[in-house]
Design a protein around this motif. Structure first.
Motif, PDB file in Angstrom:
ATOM      1  N   PRO A   6     -15.583 -22.456   4.757  1.00  0.00           N
ATOM      2  CA  PRO A   6     -15.292 -22.146   6.154  1.00  0.00           C
ATOM      3  C   PRO A   6     -16.060 -20.937   6.681  1.00  0.00           C
ATOM      4  CG  PRO A   6     -13.289 -22.733   5.034  1.00  0.00           C
ATOM      5  CD  PRO A   6     -14.371 -22.700   3.984  1.00  0.00           C
ATOM      6  N   CYS A   7     -16.200 -19.902   5.881  1.00  0.00           N
ATOM      7  CA  CYS A   7     -17.011 -18.754   6.272  1.00  0.00           C
ATOM      8  C   CYS A   7     -18.267 -18.796   5.418  1.00  0.00           C
ATOM      9  CB  CYS A   7     -16.274 -17.438   6.044  1.00  0.00           C
ATOM     10  SG  CYS A   7     -14.861 -17.239   7.125  1.00  0.00           S
ATOM     11  N   HIS A 126     -18.360 -19.254  19.392  1.00  0.00           N
ATOM     12  CA  HIS A 126     -18.144 -20.236  18.337  1.00  0.00           C
ATOM     13  C   HIS A 126     -18.746 -21.583  18.750  1.00  0.00           C
ATOM     14  CE1 HIS A 126     -15.901 -21.636  14.764  1.00  0.00           C
ATOM     15  NE2 HIS A 126     -15.673 -22.742  15.444  1.00  0.00           N
ATOM     16  N   ASN A 132     -19.545 -19.370  12.315  1.00  0.00           N
ATOM     17  CA  ASN A 132     -18.103 -19.570  12.466  1.00  0.00           C
ATOM     18  C   ASN A 132     -17.458 -18.262  12.928  1.00  0.00           C
ATOM     19  OD1 ASN A 132     -15.399 -20.159  12.285  1.00  0.00           O
ATOM     20  ND2 ASN A 132     -15.549 -21.197  10.314  1.00  0.00           N
ATOM     21  N   GLU A 134     -14.726 -17.858  14.540  1.00  0.00           N
ATOM     22  CA  GLU A 134     -13.271 -17.861  14.482  1.00  0.00           C
ATOM     23  C   GLU A 134     -12.729 -17.370  13.143  1.00  0.00           C
ATOM     24  OE1 GLU A 134     -11.953 -21.732  15.664  1.00  0.00           O
ATOM     25  OE2 GLU A 134     -12.314 -21.339  17.799  1.00  0.00           O
ATOM     26  N   CYS A 135     -13.586 -17.247  12.142  1.00  0.00           N
ATOM     27  CA  CYS A 135     -13.116 -16.723  10.854  1.00  0.00           C
ATOM     28  C   CYS A 135     -13.367 -15.222  10.722  1.00  0.00           C
ATOM     29  CB  CYS A 135     -13.769 -17.470   9.687  1.00  0.00           C
ATOM     30  SG  CYS A 135     -15.450 -16.945   9.320  1.00  0.00           S
ATOM     31  N   THR A 144     -26.086 -15.286  13.420  1.00  0.00           N
ATOM     32  CA  THR A 144     -25.858 -16.604  14.006  1.00  0.00           C
ATOM     33  C   THR A 144     -27.148 -17.041  14.685  1.00  0.00           C
ATOM     34  OG1 THR A 144     -24.317 -17.911  15.353  1.00  0.00           O
ATOM     35  CG2 THR A 144     -25.018 -15.777  16.252  1.00  0.00           C
ATOM     36  N   SER A 315     -22.617 -22.640  10.035  1.00  0.00           N
ATOM     37  CA  SER A 315     -21.397 -23.241   9.493  1.00  0.00           C
ATOM     38  C   SER A 315     -21.532 -24.757   9.573  1.00  0.00           C
ATOM     39  CB  SER A 315     -20.175 -22.787  10.287  1.00  0.00           C
ATOM     40  OG  SER A 315     -19.020 -23.492   9.856  1.00  0.00           O
ATOM     41  N   LYS A 318     -17.432 -26.367  10.982  1.00  0.00           N
ATOM     42  CA  LYS A 318     -16.554 -25.716  11.959  1.00  0.00           C
ATOM     43  C   LYS A 318     -16.260 -26.595  13.160  1.00  0.00           C
ATOM     44  CE  LYS A 318     -19.915 -23.324  14.929  1.00  0.00           C
ATOM     45  NZ  LYS A 318     -20.156 -22.082  15.651  1.00  0.00           N
ATOM     46  N   GLN A 324     -24.835 -29.264  16.680  1.00  0.00           N
ATOM     47  CA  GLN A 324     -24.083 -29.604  15.476  1.00  0.00           C
ATOM     48  C   GLN A 324     -24.359 -31.015  14.973  1.00  0.00           C
ATOM     49  OE1 GLN A 324     -21.186 -31.801  15.412  1.00  0.00           O
ATOM     50  NE2 GLN A 324     -20.764 -31.465  13.238  1.00  0.00           N
TER      51      GLN A 324
END
Length: 422
Positions: A6-7, A126, A132, A134-135, A144, A315, A318, A324
């Motif tokens: 997740p991260c 995000h 990610n 949100e983590c 990023t 990520s 996510k 994506q």
């Protein structure tokens, strides 16, 4: 489908920022007088002039900056371009050696700084970038990537999560376009504000194996050993200073976001601690030899983020974000057909030159720099995966011999393995 945790690797682990509670600092003003006497300007290393504070709101509304700091370094021998970029201190070889064996300080104030605020800022970023967010929690950070809907690369951003905002550090040539793009994607119900704070702040980077000692000497040792992107707030002579772990070119070292009014004092203190100043000419050599992709060169509409090797900034699980679907297909169907490499060359070469193996074009040169020795030549370039790998020989242009090598920035990236769990 192959996924990451997740991260992803470059996103920092959660930690609780231990910041002393204090009142918010006043807005940054370029021409504001320091609150201490002139004799105290260089007392950054004393505990009385540098203290940890609560997260600052960075509500910036100063007048347009002048060039006080640039005037200072020019008087000390720096050569500054018409665009206000410090090109050299006429010490490039010494500075490059200090990057490897000592400590250097670089003025990166010409790089863009974008402040993203509002209650929906985390969800917004995000959805707009590859990391990610949100983590992450206050006091953490990450790299990023801004990409197009087809996952073509725009730029890499170094992000700090603060109490009331996220600060994005981006390349000089992309800051305006990224600011405009982010504003374009704000819907009327989104509680998000975008502000370009480049001209209201200064950015220094500290790098080299002895940078941790400089931090300790300046009473900033609490950041030493913290994860990449960790950021905390301090005061210098009553003015705000934010320091983060890592910088635009490496995980090691530190970044300092400061008021232009304080820049000269902080710069002189870093030099007094043994840091060697490094200009943009030497910085570009470092960028290429370290393997850090740059907009307009390695980061273009011609290449996607996975071909650029930016795995730690992406990520893979996510959910929906711009680009994506393309990235997911590339990973699922092993669709990454080329990758970025370092190349030792036998002679100078022009970016854009074809890379061939056995007379067949297999790639393209994207950046070139001369080395410290007259016989040293180094480049970055994209090469098809099946055509060559580390240690192999390629031909650049008509007859320049190249040896394919790993580079530090890309070697730190962690692509998913075939055994990764879904």
């Amino acid at each position: 489908m192959t996924t990451a945790t997740p991260c992803v690797a470059h996103l920092v682990v959660r930690f609780t920022a231990r910041l002393e509670h204090s009142r918010a600092a006043p807005p940054l003003h370029r021409n504001a007088a320091l609150s201490t006497k002139k004799s105290n300007n260089n007392n950054l290393s004393s505990r009385s002039s540098l203290s940890t504070i609560a997260a600052l709101p960075f509500e910036l509304s100063p007048p347009p900056i002048d060039h006080d700091f640039l005037d200072t370094v020019t008087a000390e021998g720096a050569k500054v371009s018409d665009e206000g970029i410090i090109e050299t201190f006429d010490n490039d070889d010494e500075a490059l050696d200090a990057f490897d064996n000592g400590v250097v300080v670089m003025d990166l104030s010409h790089f863009g700084r974008i402040r993203v605020s509002g209650d929906d800022r985390i969800q917004f970023l995000h959805n707009q970038t590859t990391a990610n967010f949100e983590c992450l929690s206050e006091g953490q950070g990450c790299d990023t990537v801004f990409v197009t809907p087809t996952a073509r690369t725009i730029d890499i951003a170094y992000a700090w999560i603060m109490k009331n905002a996220v600060i994005l550090m981006v390349s000089p040539e992309t800051c305006g376009n990224i600011t405009e793009m982010l504003n374009k994607y704000i819907f009327f119900t989104d509680k998000v504000e975008i502000q370009d704070i480049t001209k209201q702040t200064c950015l220094f980077a500290l790098a080299g194996p002895k940078s941790t000692q400089v931090m300790a000497n300046m009473n900033l040792g609490d950041l030493v050993g913290q994860p990449y992107g960790t950021n905390r707030h301090y005061r210098v002579n009553g003015m705000p200073l934010t320091v983060g772990v890592g910088n635009i070119i490496s995980e090691g070292g530190f970044s300092l976001l400061i008021s232009p009014a304080t820049a000269g004092s902080v710069w002189k203190t870093l030099l007094s601690q043994g840091a060697i100043p490094l200009g943009s000419n030497a910085w570009e050599k470092l960028r290429i030899t370290q393997g850090r992709p740059a907009p307009g060169k390695e980061l273009t509409d011609e290449f996607n983020a996975l071909e650029a090797g930016l795995w730690n900034s992406i990520s893979l699980n996510k959910g929906c974000y711009k680009g994506q679907e393309t990235i997911a297909r590339l990973v699922t169907y092993d669709g990454v057909k080329q990758r970025l490499w370092g190349i030792h060359l036998s002679a100078p070469a022009e970016p854009g030159s074809p890379i061939t193996v056995n007379g067949k074009k297999v790639g393209k040169l994207t950046s070139y720099t001369a080395g410290r020795k007259e016989s040293d030549h180094f480049a970055l370039g994209y090469i098809k995966k099946q055509a060559a790998s580390g240690g192999d020989t390629v031909i650049v242009g008509e007859n320049i011999i190249g040896t394919v090598v790993d580079v530090p920035y890309l070697s730190r990236q962690s692509p998913p393995t075939k055994n990764s769990s879904p």
